[in-house]
Every structure is written in structure tokens, then in C-alpha cells.
Write a protein that holds these residues in place. Structure first.
Motif, PDB file in Angstrom:
ATOM      1  N   LYS A   9       0.840  -1.200   0.000  1.00  0.00           N
ATOM      2  CA  LYS A   9       0.000   0.000   0.000  1.00  0.00           C
ATOM      3  C   LYS A   9       0.874   1.249   0.000  1.00  0.00           C
ATOM      4  O   LYS A   9       1.986   1.246   0.512  1.00  0.00           O
ATOM      5  N   HIS A  10       0.357   2.327  -0.595  1.00  0.00           N
ATOM      6  CA  HIS A  10       1.024   3.626  -0.525  1.00  0.00           C
ATOM      7  C   HIS A  10      -0.042   4.719  -0.496  1.00  0.00           C
ATOM      8  O   HIS A  10      -1.204   4.477  -0.828  1.00  0.00           O
ATOM      9  N   SER A  11       0.366   5.917  -0.096  1.00  0.00           N
ATOM     10  CA  SER A  11      -0.575   7.032  -0.029  1.00  0.00           C
ATOM     11  C   SER A  11      -0.117   8.211  -0.886  1.00  0.00           C
ATOM     12  O   SER A  11      -0.582   9.331  -0.717  1.00  0.00           O
ATOM     13  N   LEU A  12       0.803   7.954  -1.804  1.00  0.00           N
ATOM     14  CA  LEU A  12       1.317   9.004  -2.678  1.00  0.00           C
ATOM     15  C   LEU A  12       0.392   9.225  -3.873  1.00  0.00           C
ATOM     16  O   LEU A  12      -0.269   8.283  -4.324  1.00  0.00           O
ATOM     17  N   PRO A  13       0.384  10.443  -4.404  1.00  0.00           N
ATOM     18  CA  PRO A  13      -0.304  10.627  -5.690  1.00  0.00           C
ATOM     19  C   PRO A  13       0.382   9.743  -6.744  1.00  0.00           C
ATOM     20  O   PRO A  13       1.580   9.436  -6.630  1.00  0.00           O
ATOM     21  N   LEU A  14      -0.358   9.345  -7.749  1.00  0.00           N
ATOM     22  CA  LEU A  14       0.154   8.399  -8.745  1.00  0.00           C
ATOM     23  C   LEU A  14       1.458   8.873  -9.379  1.00  0.00           C
ATOM     24  O   LEU A  14       2.399   8.089  -9.517  1.00  0.00           O
ATOM     25  N   LYS A  16       3.782  10.830  -8.144  1.00  0.00           N
ATOM     26  CA  LYS A  16       4.878  10.736  -7.179  1.00  0.00           C
ATOM     27  C   LYS A  16       5.262   9.274  -6.915  1.00  0.00           C
ATOM     28  O   LYS A  16       6.435   8.967  -6.712  1.00  0.00           O
ATOM     29  N   ALA A  17       4.290   8.380  -6.936  1.00  0.00           N
ATOM     30  CA  ALA A  17       4.580   6.952  -6.774  1.00  0.00           C
ATOM     31  C   ALA A  17       5.409   6.453  -7.957  1.00  0.00           C
ATOM     32  O   ALA A  17       6.390   5.724  -7.780  1.00  0.00           O
ATOM     33  N   ARG A  18       5.037   6.878  -9.165  1.00  0.00           N
ATOM     34  CA  ARG A  18       5.822   6.500 -10.363  1.00  0.00           C
ATOM     35  C   ARG A  18       7.242   7.048 -10.272  1.00  0.00           C
ATOM     36  O   ARG A  18       8.198   6.361 -10.608  1.00  0.00           O
ATOM     37  N   LYS A  19       7.390   8.282  -9.803  1.00  0.00           N
ATOM     38  CA  LYS A  19       8.712   8.900  -9.665  1.00  0.00           C
ATOM     39  C   LYS A  19       9.554   8.131  -8.659  1.00  0.00           C
ATOM     40  O   LYS A  19      10.741   7.884  -8.889  1.00  0.00           O
ATOM     41  N   ALA A  20       8.958   7.718  -7.549  1.00  0.00           N
ATOM     42  CA  ALA A  20       9.690   6.958  -6.537  1.00  0.00           C
ATOM     43  C   ALA A  20      10.141   5.605  -7.093  1.00  0.00           C
ATOM     44  O   ALA A  20      11.272   5.174  -6.857  1.00  0.00           O
ATOM     45  N   GLU A  58      -3.314   3.454  -7.830  1.00  0.00           N
ATOM     46  CA  GLU A  58      -3.676   4.666  -7.088  1.00  0.00           C
ATOM     47  C   GLU A  58      -3.284   4.588  -5.616  1.00  0.00           C
ATOM     48  O   GLU A  58      -2.926   5.596  -5.023  1.00  0.00           O
ATOM     49  N   ASP A  59      -3.376   3.392  -5.026  1.00  0.00           N
ATOM     50  CA  ASP A  59      -3.067   3.268  -3.600  1.00  0.00           C
ATOM     51  C   ASP A  59      -2.213   2.051  -3.250  1.00  0.00           C
ATOM     52  O   ASP A  59      -2.058   1.713  -2.088  1.00  0.00           O
ATOM     53  N   ASP A  60      -1.668   1.394  -4.270  1.00  0.00           N
ATOM     54  CA  ASP A  60      -0.776   0.267  -3.992  1.00  0.00           C
ATOM     55  C   ASP A  60       0.186   0.018  -5.147  1.00  0.00           C
ATOM     56  O   ASP A  60       0.039   0.562  -6.234  1.00  0.00           O
ATOM     57  N   LEU A  61       1.190  -0.768  -4.843  1.00  0.00           N
ATOM     58  CA  LEU A  61       2.163  -1.239  -5.834  1.00  0.00           C
ATOM     59  C   LEU A  61       2.121  -2.753  -5.803  1.00  0.00           C
ATOM     60  O   LEU A  61       1.895  -3.353  -4.755  1.00  0.00           O
ATOM     61  N   ARG A  62       2.382  -3.363  -6.950  1.00  0.00           N
ATOM     62  CA  ARG A  62       2.495  -4.818  -6.985  1.00  0.00           C
ATOM     63  C   ARG A  62       3.772  -5.165  -7.730  1.00  0.00           C
ATOM     64  O   ARG A  62       3.943  -4.788  -8.888  1.00  0.00           O
ATOM     65  N   ASP A  87       9.150  -0.305   2.045  1.00  0.00           N
ATOM     66  CA  ASP A  87       8.846   0.352   3.324  1.00  0.00           C
ATOM     67  C   ASP A  87       9.533   1.706   3.419  1.00  0.00           C
ATOM     68  O   ASP A  87       8.941   2.676   3.897  1.00  0.00           O
ATOM     69  N   GLU A  88      10.774   1.794   2.965  1.00  0.00           N
ATOM     70  CA  GLU A  88      11.522   3.049   3.037  1.00  0.00           C
ATOM     71  C   GLU A  88      10.915   4.127   2.126  1.00  0.00           C
ATOM     72  O   GLU A  88      10.826   5.285   2.505  1.00  0.00           O
ATOM     73  N   LYS A  89      10.529   3.747   0.934  1.00  0.00           N
ATOM     74  CA  LYS A  89      10.038   4.719  -0.050  1.00  0.00           C
ATOM     75  C   LYS A  89       8.545   5.019   0.019  1.00  0.00           C
ATOM     76  O   LYS A  89       8.116   6.079  -0.384  1.00  0.00           O
ATOM     77  N   PHE A  90       7.755   4.061   0.513  1.00  0.00           N
ATOM     78  CA  PHE A  90       6.305   4.205   0.407  1.00  0.00           C
ATOM     79  C   PHE A  90       5.546   4.085   1.723  1.00  0.00           C
ATOM     80  O   PHE A  90       4.340   3.923   1.711  1.00  0.00           O
ATOM     81  N   SER A  91       6.218   4.166   2.839  1.00  0.00           N
ATOM     82  CA  SER A  91       5.498   4.088   4.125  1.00  0.00           C
ATOM     83  C   SER A  91       5.610   5.384   4.878  1.00  0.00           C
ATOM     84  O   SER A  91       6.400   6.222   4.621  1.00  0.00           O
TER      85      SER A  91
END
Length: 91
Positions: A9-14, A16-20, A58-62, A87-91
Motif C-alpha cells: 500500500k502507498h498514499s502518494l499521488p500516482l 509521485k509513486a511512479r517517480k519513486a 492509485e493506492d498500492d504497488l504490486r 517500506d523506506e520509499k512508500f510508508s
């Protein structure tokens, strides 16, 4: 062939999640010499012994990957490292 399938799970905008994911892939590509590229919201990566993808939602990575014979013996270690980075990047 061993496989990895991790949902996180993550709480980043899409965007920002792609950038991470991109930032992590760049570092890992330099360290482990693999190729990667985007197809929509999925990053595909490949190197000898590993073929996988990271789907950014939108709210998770697989993270899914197939490990070749040599890396399959290290499946637990590989999964542990992936979870640590997530955990480091998305928590």
C-alpha cells in the motif's frame, strides 16, 4: 522457476509513486545491471535470471518477478530486500 509477488500500500499521488519507483529502478539498475522501461503504469525490468514488473496503482504497488535457478535459492533474501525498499520509499 521461483516467483515473487508482493503487494504494498502507498498514499502518494500516482505521479509521485511512479517517480519513486523510477528513482529506485535507476539505483538498482546501476548496481545490478538490469534494463527497465515503462508501459503505462507498469515498469518492466529484466536481467539474466530475473524478469519482472512493478504495477503502480492509485493506492498500492504490486511487484512480481520470475527468478531463474540461481536466484531462486535466494528468493527469501530478495523478497526481504524488496520489502525493505518499499517500506523506506512508500510508508
Amino acid at each position: 522457476m521461483a516467483g515473487i509477488d508482493i503487494q504494498h500500500k502507498h498514499s502518494l499521488p500516482l505521479d509521485k509513486a511512479r517517480k519513486a519507483v523510477e528513482d529506485v529502478a535507476k539505483k538498482l539498475a546501476e548496481r545490478f545491471d538490469f534494463q527497465y522501461g515503462w508501459d503505462g503504469d507498469e515498469m518492466h525490468f529484466k536481467r539474466p535470471g530475473v524478469d519482472g514488473r512493478i504495477a503502480v496503482g492509485e493506492d498500492d504497488l504490486r511487484v512480481t518477478a520470475r527468478l531463474g535457478m540461481l536466484l531462486s535459492a535466494l528468493q527469501g533474501t530478495v523478497e526481504k530486500e524488496i520489502r525493505k525498499v518499499l517500506d523506506e520509499k512508500f510508508s
